[in-house]
Enzyme design. Sequence first.
Site, PDB file in Angstrom:
ATOM      1  N   ILE A  24       0.794  -0.962   0.090  1.00  0.00           N
ATOM      2  CA  ILE A  24      -0.036   0.127  -0.100  1.00  0.00           C
ATOM      3  C   ILE A  24       0.765   1.581   0.187  1.00  0.00           C
ATOM      4  O   ILE A  24       0.582   1.755  -0.920  1.00  0.00           O
ATOM      5  CB  ILE A  24      -0.553  -0.015   1.581  1.00  0.00           C
ATOM      6  CG1 ILE A  24      -2.139  -1.201   1.049  1.00  0.00           C
ATOM      7  CG2 ILE A  24      -1.790   1.116   1.269  1.00  0.00           C
ATOM      8  CD1 ILE A  24      -2.938  -1.234   2.198  1.00  0.00           C
ATOM      9  N   ASP A  43      11.429   4.368   5.037  1.00  0.00           N
ATOM     10  CA  ASP A  43      11.008   2.411   5.489  1.00  0.00           C
ATOM     11  C   ASP A  43      12.002   2.120   5.489  1.00  0.00           C
ATOM     12  O   ASP A  43      13.599   2.412   5.476  1.00  0.00           O
ATOM     13  CB  ASP A  43      10.961   1.469   3.826  1.00  0.00           C
ATOM     14  CG  ASP A  43      10.297   0.501   3.734  1.00  0.00           C
ATOM     15  OD1 ASP A  43       9.022   0.481   3.869  1.00  0.00           O
ATOM     16  OD2 ASP A  43      10.652  -0.213   4.486  1.00  0.00           O
ATOM     17  N   ASP A  69      14.369   2.675  10.597  1.00  0.00           N
ATOM     18  CA  ASP A  69      13.286   2.579  11.569  1.00  0.00           C
ATOM     19  C   ASP A  69      12.191   3.069  12.044  1.00  0.00           C
ATOM     20  O   ASP A  69      12.448   4.171  12.666  1.00  0.00           O
ATOM     21  CB  ASP A  69      14.300   1.596  12.089  1.00  0.00           C
ATOM     22  CG  ASP A  69      13.512   0.755  13.075  1.00  0.00           C
ATOM     23  OD1 ASP A  69      12.218   0.934  13.549  1.00  0.00           O
ATOM     24  OD2 ASP A  69      13.981  -0.463  14.202  1.00  0.00           O
ATOM     25  N   SER A 148      -6.767  -0.003   9.784  1.00  0.00           N
ATOM     26  CA  SER A 148      -7.038  -1.733   9.297  1.00  0.00           C
ATOM     27  C   SER A 148      -8.455  -1.185  10.051  1.00  0.00           C
ATOM     28  O   SER A 148      -8.886  -0.524  11.340  1.00  0.00           O
ATOM     29  CB  SER A 148      -6.286  -2.482  10.221  1.00  0.00           C
ATOM     30  OG  SER A 148      -7.161  -3.317   9.845  1.00  0.00           O
ATOM     31  N   TYR A 161      -1.937  -6.545  16.801  1.00  0.00           N
ATOM     32  CA  TYR A 161      -2.150  -5.146  15.789  1.00  0.00           C
ATOM     33  C   TYR A 161      -3.829  -4.954  16.208  1.00  0.00           C
ATOM     34  O   TYR A 161      -3.422  -3.590  15.614  1.00  0.00           O
ATOM     35  CB  TYR A 161      -2.068  -6.960  14.428  1.00  0.00           C
ATOM     36  CG  TYR A 161      -2.641  -5.751  13.394  1.00  0.00           C
ATOM     37  CD1 TYR A 161      -1.390  -5.543  12.382  1.00  0.00           C
ATOM     38  CD2 TYR A 161      -3.792  -6.192  12.956  1.00  0.00           C
ATOM     39  CE1 TYR A 161      -2.167  -4.774  11.157  1.00  0.00           C
ATOM     40  CE2 TYR A 161      -4.047  -5.825  11.277  1.00  0.00           C
ATOM     41  CZ  TYR A 161      -2.704  -5.112  10.877  1.00  0.00           C
ATOM     42  OH  TYR A 161      -3.082  -4.803   9.505  1.00  0.00           O
ATOM     43  N   LYS A 165      -3.934  -1.079  15.834  1.00  0.00           N
ATOM     44  CA  LYS A 165      -4.612  -0.178  15.090  1.00  0.00           C
ATOM     45  C   LYS A 165      -6.031   0.611  15.896  1.00  0.00           C
ATOM     46  O   LYS A 165      -6.396   1.700  14.775  1.00  0.00           O
ATOM     47  CB  LYS A 165      -5.010  -0.972  14.180  1.00  0.00           C
ATOM     48  CG  LYS A 165      -4.373  -1.778  13.062  1.00  0.00           C
ATOM     49  CD  LYS A 165      -3.202  -0.754  12.201  1.00  0.00           C
ATOM     50  CE  LYS A 165      -1.773  -1.367  11.498  1.00  0.00           C
ATOM     51  NZ  LYS A 165      -1.600  -0.729  10.364  1.00  0.00           N
ATOM     52  N   VAL A 194      -6.298  -6.386   1.472  1.00  0.00           N
ATOM     53  CA  VAL A 194      -5.448  -6.024   0.248  1.00  0.00           C
ATOM     54  C   VAL A 194      -4.569  -7.028  -0.294  1.00  0.00           C
ATOM     55  O   VAL A 194      -3.282  -7.404   0.527  1.00  0.00           O
ATOM     56  CB  VAL A 194      -5.030  -4.417   1.029  1.00  0.00           C
ATOM     57  CG1 VAL A 194      -4.887  -3.794  -0.703  1.00  0.00           C
ATOM     58  CG2 VAL A 194      -5.933  -3.262   1.125  1.00  0.00           C
TER      59      VAL A 194
HETATM   60  N1  LIG Z   1      -2.403  -6.012   3.038  1.00  0.00           N
HETATM   61  C1  LIG Z   1      -3.891  -5.651   3.375  1.00  0.00           C
HETATM   62  O1  LIG Z   1      -4.646  -6.598   3.568  1.00  0.00           O
HETATM   63  C2  LIG Z   1      -3.972  -4.254   5.370  1.00  0.00           C
HETATM   64  C3  LIG Z   1      -5.161  -4.440   5.428  1.00  0.00           C
HETATM   65  C4  LIG Z   1      -5.476  -3.444   6.994  1.00  0.00           C
HETATM   66  C5  LIG Z   1      -4.047  -2.355   6.686  1.00  0.00           C
HETATM   67  N2  LIG Z   1      -3.414  -2.871   6.494  1.00  0.00           N
HETATM   68  C6  LIG Z   1      -2.035  -1.811   6.976  1.00  0.00           C
HETATM   69  O2  LIG Z   1      -1.189  -1.463   5.680  1.00  0.00           O
HETATM   70  C7  LIG Z   1      -0.086  -1.192   5.943  1.00  0.00           C
HETATM   71  C8  LIG Z   1       0.557  -1.263   4.819  1.00  0.00           C
HETATM   72  O3  LIG Z   1       0.250  -3.495   4.876  1.00  0.00           O
HETATM   73  P1  LIG Z   1       1.478  -3.629   3.498  1.00  0.00           P
HETATM   74  O4  LIG Z   1       0.023  -5.036   3.232  1.00  0.00           O
HETATM   75  O5  LIG Z   1       1.203  -2.878   2.727  1.00  0.00           O
HETATM   76  O6  LIG Z   1       2.388  -4.405   4.353  1.00  0.00           O
HETATM   77  P2  LIG Z   1       3.691  -4.548   3.133  1.00  0.00           P
HETATM   78  O7  LIG Z   1       4.590  -6.028   4.128  1.00  0.00           O
HETATM   79  O8  LIG Z   1       3.468  -4.987   1.778  1.00  0.00           O
HETATM   80  O9  LIG Z   1       4.351  -3.066   3.632  1.00  0.00           O
HETATM   81  C9  LIG Z   1       5.026  -2.337   4.764  1.00  0.00           C
HETATM   82  C10 LIG Z   1       6.224  -1.824   4.893  1.00  0.00           C
HETATM   83  O10 LIG Z   1       6.435  -1.323   5.862  1.00  0.00           O
HETATM   84  C11 LIG Z   1       8.021  -0.959   5.807  1.00  0.00           C
HETATM   85  N3  LIG Z   1       8.127  -1.456   7.933  1.00  0.00           N
HETATM   86  C12 LIG Z   1       8.084  -2.092   8.104  1.00  0.00           C
HETATM   87  N4  LIG Z   1       8.430  -2.728   9.844  1.00  0.00           N
HETATM   88  C13 LIG Z   1       9.783  -0.596   9.398  1.00  0.00           C
HETATM   89  C14 LIG Z   1       9.798   0.354   9.767  1.00  0.00           C
HETATM   90  N5  LIG Z   1       9.952  -0.371  11.595  1.00  0.00           N
HETATM   91  N6  LIG Z   1      10.669   1.015   9.989  1.00  0.00           N
HETATM   92  C15 LIG Z   1      10.280   0.507   8.902  1.00  0.00           C
HETATM   93  N7  LIG Z   1       9.214   0.229   7.686  1.00  0.00           N
HETATM   94  C16 LIG Z   1       8.405  -0.711   8.065  1.00  0.00           C
HETATM   95  C17 LIG Z   1       7.768  -2.623   5.434  1.00  0.00           C
HETATM   96  O11 LIG Z   1       9.485  -2.682   5.009  1.00  0.00           O
HETATM   97  C18 LIG Z   1       7.348  -2.736   4.351  1.00  0.00           C
HETATM   98  O12 LIG Z   1       7.554  -1.964   2.912  1.00  0.00           O
HETATM   99  C19 LIG Z   1       0.294  -1.139   7.471  1.00  0.00           C
HETATM  100  O13 LIG Z   1       0.159  -0.377   8.085  1.00  0.00           O
HETATM  101  C20 LIG Z   1      -0.954  -2.657   7.720  1.00  0.00           C
HETATM  102  O14 LIG Z   1      -1.429  -2.970   8.808  1.00  0.00           O
HETATM  103  C21 LIG Z   1      -2.653  -3.770   5.135  1.00  0.00           C
END
Ligand SMILES: NC(=O)c1ccc[n+]([C@@H]2O[C@H](COP(=O)([O-])OP(=O)(O)OC[C@H]3O[C@@H](n4cnc5c(N)ncnc54)[C@H](O)[C@@H]3O)[C@@H](O)[C@H]2O)c1
Length: 260
Positions: A24, A43, A69, A148, A161, A165, A194
């Site tokens: 996302i 990131d 981080d 979320s 989690y 959230k 997603v």
């Molecule tokens: N995919 C889903 O179904 C979904 C649904 C609801 C909410 N979300 C939320 O959307 C957001 C993105 O999710 P996604 O599915 O794209 O996940 P993803 O794992 O594809 O991307 C997450 C990104 O966060 C980065 N990250 C993690 N820890 C970090 C840190 N300590 N410092 C810096 N960067 C860090 C990772 O390197 C990664 O690039 C998240 O917050 C997740 O909770 C996702």
Amino acid sequence: MNEDSHPSHRHQPVAVVTGAASGIGRATALRLAREGYELALLDVDPVGTAETCERIRQADGRAHPFRVDLSSPDEVASVVGTVEVNVGRPTLLVNVAGIGVAATVLETSDEDWDRVLAVNLTGPFLTTRAILPSMVAAGQGVIINVASVAGQIGLARRAAYCASKAGLVGLTRAVAVDHAKQGIRCVAICPGTVETEWIGKILANAEDPAAARAAMAARQLDGQLGSPDEIAAVIAFVAGAEGRFINGAALIIDGGLTTA
Ligand SMILES: NC(=O)c1ccc[n+]([C@@H]2O[C@H](COP(=O)([O-])OP(=O)(O)OC[C@H]3O[C@@H](n4cnc5c(N)ncnc54)[C@H](O)[C@@H]3O)[C@@H](O)[C@H]2O)c1
């Protein structure tokens, strides 16, 4: 840096997107670049962030990678300072980075609890605290927190989690209330399932990935997962002028998952 390229001589708005190496966050960065923002991409994964940058540049956009981080107060303060000097003062912050642990309360270790809360809740607090002063000084700014549906309802075996959230939704409301009169809006986006790298990893580890995917898809009313681009489109709308009346809200974008 020549005079034209100095941040203060540019008219492109600057947006910070966290979690921009993947999923996302990457889709949001690509979308905002198309909307005319210059991007600071934050990131912990430098390879993925470089790839997002490259894709933006290939499409004639401007993007800059920063490895950080987001759970570290020192690293966040330092990177925001660097962004403000080298890229410009952000008028948009999108907190996307997040992690998850599949566990009930009884199964959650102290370390997992601390880590999930640190990345998903403390991270957005740290970026917001670091970036808000320049937004307040400018009299404008939008902060969008990707929470979320887990911040709205209980999801099985996602105790830390869900807590992180729900906390992020609370932080969003507090920032909106405290800073609206200074020209700041703060909005939470609550996606359902997603199709990102994250979900790909969960499915790959399932005993029967195809059956697990079908079960995940079935949670949406039309039986389909969401796409990162669909979430990015909502974020772009909320960030833009037409989103002016949206403040303090938690927008649920979930294909009807929470209404069933
Ligand atoms: N995919 C889903 O179904 C979904 C649904 C609801 C909410 N979300 C939320 O959307 C957001 C993105 O999710 P996604 O599915 O794209 O996940 P993803 O794992 O594809 O991307 C997450 C990104 O966060 C980065 N990250 C993690 N820890 C970090 C840190 N300590 N410092 C810096 N960067 C860090 C990772 O390197 C990664 O690039 C998240 O917050 C997740 O909770 C996702």
